[in-house]
Design a protein around this motif. Structure first.
Motif, mmCIF file in Angstrom:
data_model
loop_
_atom_site.group_PDB
_atom_site.id
_atom_site.type_symbol
_atom_site.label_atom_id
_atom_site.label_comp_id
_atom_site.label_asym_id
_atom_site.label_seq_id
_atom_site.Cartn_x
_atom_site.Cartn_y
_atom_site.Cartn_z
ATOM 1 N N GLN A 24 -7.093 10.851 5.790
ATOM 2 C CA GLN A 24 -6.513 9.727 6.519
ATOM 3 C C GLN A 24 -6.352 8.509 5.613
ATOM 4 N N LYS A 25 -7.304 8.300 4.705
ATOM 5 C CA LYS A 25 -7.182 7.197 3.752
ATOM 6 C C LYS A 25 -6.001 7.430 2.806
ATOM 7 N N LEU A 26 -5.847 8.671 2.365
ATOM 8 C CA LEU A 26 -4.743 8.979 1.451
ATOM 9 C C LEU A 26 -3.387 8.788 2.118
ATOM 10 N N ALA A 64 -11.567 12.044 7.165
ATOM 11 C CA ALA A 64 -11.567 10.627 6.787
ATOM 12 C C ALA A 64 -10.906 10.420 5.424
ATOM 13 N N THR A 65 -11.153 11.322 4.484
ATOM 14 C CA THR A 65 -10.557 11.206 3.147
ATOM 15 C C THR A 65 -9.046 11.340 3.206
ATOM 16 N N SER A 121 1.032 5.492 0.263
ATOM 17 C CA SER A 121 0.319 6.707 0.630
ATOM 18 C C SER A 121 0.467 7.725 -0.500
ATOM 19 N N SER A 122 -0.422 8.683 -0.512
ATOM 20 C CA SER A 122 -0.376 9.722 -1.532
ATOM 21 C C SER A 122 0.802 10.652 -1.257
ATOM 22 N N LEU A 168 -2.836 6.764 4.777
ATOM 23 C CA LEU A 168 -2.808 5.469 5.462
ATOM 24 C C LEU A 168 -2.670 5.639 6.965
ATOM 25 N N ALA A 173 0.848 -1.196 0.000
ATOM 26 C CA ALA A 173 0.000 0.000 0.000
ATOM 27 C C ALA A 173 0.880 1.241 0.000
ATOM 28 N N VAL A 190 -4.283 5.512 10.659
ATOM 29 C CA VAL A 190 -5.368 4.866 11.403
ATOM 30 C C VAL A 190 -5.572 5.655 12.687
#
Length: 133
Positions: free
Chosen positions: A123-125, A120-121, A70-71, A127, A68, A129
């Motif tokens: 945090q996804k970019l 939330a967006t 990250s951006s 990675l 995975a 938690v």
């Protein structure tokens, strides 16, 4: 048409034979091999030569091994705290600063938190938690 000297025309068959022998002796140098990461123990078995066609089974196996990422754009702009919140820099402090009041520029120097609507967006970019309270 152009005429070559006799010495070059006599060398042509010899050059062709030499080229053919090089191709036969070093044929493996011209073939595409599978990357080493697919040949590790425990990984999905892949034939010695990688196929040009990706089947759905190959895609699933590749996705399972894929790391995975990250951006990189988001990682340059945000910093994660230990609780999972994200810090950001305030906008409007790059140029045209002469008309802005010094107190306004002072407020813009401070770091801020990412809002709940975008948290939330981002945090996804990144990675990230978040910690549970």
């Amino acid at each position: 048409s152009q005429k070559f000297p006799d010495s070059i025309s006599k060398m042509r068959p010899f050059c062709l034979v030499l080229l053919a022998s090089c191709l036969v002796l070093h044929a493996d140098a011209f073939m595409v091999h599978a990357p080493a990461r697919f040949l590790q123990a425990g990984a999905v078995s892949v034939p010695k030569f990688a196929s040009a066609v990706m089947t759905s089974a190959n895609k699933k196996a590749k996705a399972a091994v894929r790391k995975a990422k990250s951006s990189s754009a988001a990682s340059k702009r945000f910093k994660a705290t230990s609780t999972g919140k994200l810090l950001r820099h305030k906008a409007n402090r790059a140029h045209i600063l002469t008309k802005k009041h010094p107190l306004r520029k002072q407020r813009l120097r401070r770091t801020g938190l990412v809002g709940d609507d975008q948290l939330a967006t981002m945090q996804k970019l990144l990675l990230v938690v978040p910690k549970r309270p």
